[in-house]
Structure formats: C-alpha cells, structure tokens
Design an enzyme around this catalytic site. Sequence first.
Site, PDB file in Angstrom:
ATOM      1  CD  GLU A 143      -1.582   0.001   3.570  1.00  0.00           C
ATOM      2  OE1 GLU A 143      -2.712   0.401   3.310  1.00  0.00           O
ATOM      3  OE2 GLU A 143      -1.271  -0.466   4.678  1.00  0.00           O
TER       4      GLU A 143
ATOM      5  CG  HIS B  40       0.354 -26.697  -1.422  1.00  0.00           C
ATOM      6  ND1 HIS B  40       0.298 -28.033  -1.756  1.00  0.00           N
ATOM      7  CD2 HIS B  40       0.551 -26.647  -0.084  1.00  0.00           C
ATOM      8  CE1 HIS B  40       0.426 -28.754  -0.650  1.00  0.00           C
ATOM      9  NE2 HIS B  40       0.592 -27.935   0.376  1.00  0.00           N
TER      10      HIS B  40
HETATM   11  C1  F6R Z   1      -4.144  -0.700   5.868  1.00  0.00           C
HETATM   12  C2  F6R Z   1      -5.338  -0.027   6.290  1.00  0.00           C
HETATM   13  C3  F6R Z   1      -6.651  -0.528   5.805  1.00  0.00           C
HETATM   14  C4  F6R Z   1      -7.650  -0.519   6.960  1.00  0.00           C
HETATM   15  C5  F6R Z   1      -9.056  -0.886   6.461  1.00  0.00           C
HETATM   16  C6  F6R Z   1     -10.054  -0.964   7.601  1.00  0.00           C
HETATM   17  O1  F6R Z   1      -3.008  -0.113   6.416  1.00  0.00           O
HETATM   18  O2  F6R Z   1      -5.275   0.922   7.012  1.00  0.00           O
HETATM   19  O3  F6R Z   1      -6.547  -1.794   5.252  1.00  0.00           O
HETATM   20  O4  F6R Z   1      -7.223  -1.414   7.938  1.00  0.00           O
HETATM   21  O5  F6R Z   1      -9.494   0.059   5.539  1.00  0.00           O
HETATM   22  O6  F6R Z   1     -10.126   0.256   8.282  1.00  0.00           O
HETATM   23  P1  F6R Z   1     -10.715   0.371   9.731  1.00  0.00           P
HETATM   24  O7  F6R Z   1      -9.830  -0.381  10.650  1.00  0.00           O
HETATM   25  O8  F6R Z   1     -10.732   1.837  10.017  1.00  0.00           O
HETATM   26  O9  F6R Z   1     -12.091  -0.232   9.681  1.00  0.00           O
END
Ligand code: F6R
Length: 617
Positions: free
Chosen positions: A497, A513
């Site tokens: 990311e 696998h």
């Molecule tokens: C990765 C990241 C995202 C969040 C996801 C859920 O670094 O930040 O993958 O974890 O969008 O967000 P929350 O935890 O705010 O529901």
Amino acid sequence: MCGIVGYTGFQDAYDIVINGLKRLEYRGYDSAGIVLENGNKKLEVEKTKGKVDDLVNISGKLKGVAKIGMGHTRWATHGVPSDRNSHPHLSNNGKIAIIHNGIIENYDTIKTMLTEKGFTFKSETDTEVLVNLVQYFMDLNSETDFPTAVRYALNEVYGAYAITVMHEDFPGVLVVGRLGSPLAIGIGDKEYFIASDASPFVEFTKEAIYLEEGHMATISLENGVDIRTINDNSKIEPEIQKLKLSLEQIEKGGYEHFMLKEIFEQPKSIHDTMRGRLLVDEGVIKMAGIWDHVEKFKNANRIIIIACGTSWHAGLIGEYLIEEYARIPVEVEYASEFRYRNPIITDKDVVIAISQSGETADTMAALKLAKEKGAFIYGICNVVDSSIARITDAGSYTHAGPEIGVASTKAFTAQLTILTLIAFKLGKHNGTLDNTSFMSLIAELDLIPKKIEEVLSTTHELVKNISKDFVKSTNFLYLGRGYNYPAALEGALKLKEISYIHAEGYPAAEMKHGPIALIDENMPIVIIAPKKGHYDKIVSNVQEIKARKGKLIAVVNKGDQQVSEMADYVIEIPETSECFSPILASVPLQLLAYYIAVYRGANVDQPRNLAKSVTVE
Ligand code: F6R
C-alpha cells in the site's frame, strides 16, 4: 473519505479552513477547494485537483477578508479527480455552496428531474445534484428558508453523507447534516467550527458536539446551534462533549512522517491500551465490556470477527488467540463478503467488529445485518464515539491515540493487545486457561511495550539499511506460520500500500503448493521465524527457498542460528510467547515497508488511491 471543514466567527476564515484541511488531508487528497464569503455577501470558490498545498498555490484572494467559509479535501467517488469535480459545488444561481463526504445513491434520478426543470451541471458529481436540489426547493416556494430547503433536499436523497452548506443571503450561517459519515461541531466563544473530526479545531476549543445519525444543524452566530432530526424536524437538545484530543497528538512531533511517528509510538500505545485493564500484581484482567457479557461469550455458538484490511489481519490473530485460550470457535470474515453472502447468524452468535476508524462502511453494514439477525455485537474501535462504536452492544476502545498515517500501524498492534486481553479473560473465566499459565502469560504481556522499545532501538537502523537493497524490487513474498501467518499478510499489505511493490503473504507451508514457482534469485522473501512456533518446519521452508536462490530476509529471535545461517539478511527480535510474537515481528516489517517506500520517493502518509477511513462500500 473526504475531509470537511467549516468556520463562522470573527477570525480569518481562510487560514482556519486551510489549516483544518491540512489536518484532514489523511481522509482524501486527490483534490481540494474552499469557498468564502467575500465581504460583499457573495460566495467565491477556489478549487483544484491535487493536494491542499496546490490549493494554497492558487488561492488566498480572500485571506484576511472572510469570516465565514468552508473547505474540502476529496477522495473521488463520482467523477475523476479534476478541478471541475472538486468541491465546493455551487448551485445554478451561484448563491448556495456545498461540501460533501459520502455518496448520494439516487443522484441520477434527481439529476434527471432537475435537468427536466432546466438545471445544468458542470461536474460529474452526486454532490452538485444535491446543492441544486436545495436551490430547487427554495425556488419552488419563496417562503422556504435555507435550512428548511436543505432538510427537504436531504429527505429526497439516500446514501451516506456528511454535508456543510452555506448561502450568500444567510450571512454567518452554516447548515450541516449527517447520515453515515462523521461530523463534529466545535463550540468556541462567538465562533463555530465544523469538521469531519475534531483535529482542525482542537487548538481553538475543547467543546464539541458530535452530530448524530439522521440529524442536521443550523449554526449561526446569532442563534447558536439548532439541531433537528432530518426526517421530521424535531428539535434535539445538543450534547456538548469535552475533547480529550491534544494538539501534540495530531502533529508529527519531529518525525518526517506520521507513519514513522506512529511506529515509534507503539510502546506507549500498547501500554495505553492495557492501562487499567491488565493488573499483573492483582493477577486480573479488568474489561467491563467483556465481564458484563461474559456468559454471552461463554455460551456463544461461535464468535464471528468482522473487519477489513489490517483490522481483518488482527481478526485472524484474534481467531488463533480465542480458540487457543478460550476454546470458543471463531470465524473471521471480510465485512464486504459477509454481508452479501446470506450468512447464517443467530442470537447465539457473538460478532466482534474490529475497526480503527469506526467508520468503515463495509464493516458498518455487516454489523447492521448481524444485529438485525439478533447476534450480540462487540466493537473494538480506536476512534471514540465513532459510528461503529455507537451501534455495538458493548466494546473496548484500543486507546492507541489518533492514527493519521494512512497505513495502519499502532492501531494494529493495539487491536492485537485487546484481542489478547479478551482471549485471556475468557479463557480464565471458561476454565480453559489454568491459573499458572494465565499468570505467566499476563506477566509476559506486561513486558511487551518494553520489548517493542528494544525492537525499535535494535532494528531501526538495520532495517533502514536493508531497505536500500530492495528499492528496485517489483515483487515480495511474506511467509509465516501459526500466529505469524496473519503477521505475514499484514507485512505484505504494508509494503504494497505504501511502496506500490506487489507483495503476497502466505502461510509458509502453502508455498510449495504454488508460490514456490515464483522463487528465483530476484525474489525477496521475508520469513517470520521465531523459536516458538513451528520452528523446525520453518527451517525446512527456508531450505526450500534457498535451494531456489530466493533472497531471504529473516525475522528471528536473538541468538538464532539455523535460519540465520541461511538468510541473506537477519533481523533479530526478543523471545516471547508465540501468541505475542506477531506484535514484535510486525514492528520491523512496518519499518521495512516504510523505508522502502521512502527510498522509492513515495508519499508514505498519503499513498495513491487510498484514504484513511473508507466510508463508501
Ligand atoms: C491498511 C489499512 C486498511 C484498513 C481498512 C479498515 O493499512 O489501514 O486496510 O485497515 O481500511 O479500516 P478500519 O480499521 O478503520 O475499519
């Protein structure tokens, strides 16, 4: 997703709005705009594709002039990022301006109706439709005042929104509304602030109203804050809250990026998460949220953990913890899949939702579904009073402090800490975790903040140097077993990311696998190989990798020999119980992703296409 700021008062509205937008830029950053009243009761809009700094470069005409205004930083939903699609949007008569966070799902039908009535549109956005609907209601009946027209318009739309609207014939007035996206009103002395969270106004006031779902407010210097329900205009008494947020928490504090600051905050954030809950000397874990409903958990058919992204990875580790120590069956679901697959849920199920922001639309929708079917809902959120925290039956806040870097770091390890506490608490109560093991596990948990400090001080420079060798890599594999398999998934997510390098996480044994076909001398492989947890099996996996000349970065315990001898790069972490090892192993993996991204020149805190809280499905 988008950030909203508004101001009415006696200070320079331009400065307040621009500085506020900078604080909210983590919410979206593909375009930005501002609208101000120009001193002659006319609205002037300046907006551009790009960041708030780009907006600063093209704006400022009304700096020092305007005392009311609002601004927006966007994460595109309808229409590509462009000057035209940026907010604020003006109504056809140029008198009404709107900023919006969310999605108006029926915008197309309304747009057709308005087009038939002669309205024209400059952008492809759903937001421009809404502002023209407000004008439409005002045109329809000259008796309809501005706030009433906003209410009428909101009653016609469905979807999710937080909006702020201003009208040039209503000086000093801002009208706001909320359904599904957060909005806070800061109460100053003869001034009011609007924002998606309190960070833009925390230096001016510690008093705020968090607008509730389905409510709107008319804010004016003359009459203060008038809150009404959107559907039937019932008056609501405002509930003013005292903010605990400090300026220091939302600034970089000398670090180059929020992400690095937040990585380094982990000893403290984990300590804060455990504070008042883990009482080692008394040999207890105090968690009212769990304790008040402990029989629900004990008698549950199963626990379903719902989350997205990094929080979902924390959920996977939660599954290992709760099944191992409390012996309750656990399933972990992507929120977005769960809600659309007609899941079987009963009132004997306990659903745990994990969300840093507490605003994630997929998680929220999945929870609503589980609630309708009678499940007991428990929340693990970082943002206090967030939408998810509000709809749960009980829950635990992570207390990691504001997480501003888009890539989640300290919220993840705080989530793991809470899940660990829950597993131990339930295990003790259920009799599946004996007292001796409980006492030694909590004593070890108490040491984790200190061990993270050690990891940070011993691995920071090392990982920084290792990162330089991987700036040109195009693929990465992350491997781990047991508790460290989800840690491998999380390591891979962090890298992709923020650095845009393709990375996959796998259970180490699964490699043979399929993914093993990818391994050659150009493939970097990060393997998490602590002594406790299938070490011998991992040694065999490492041999398989080295036989194919993969470049191996190994995260091992101090003094490790077998894996270290075969690895190209060795990162040592202190020994700990297997169940805590993902917390320690995650720290160097966060640093690795961070430095590779920095050396590639990426914008670490605001990676492309991402935003901090994903309030759209
Ligand atoms: C990765 C990241 C995202 C969040 C996801 C859920 O670094 O930040 O993958 O974890 O969008 O967000 P929350 O935890 O705010 O529901």
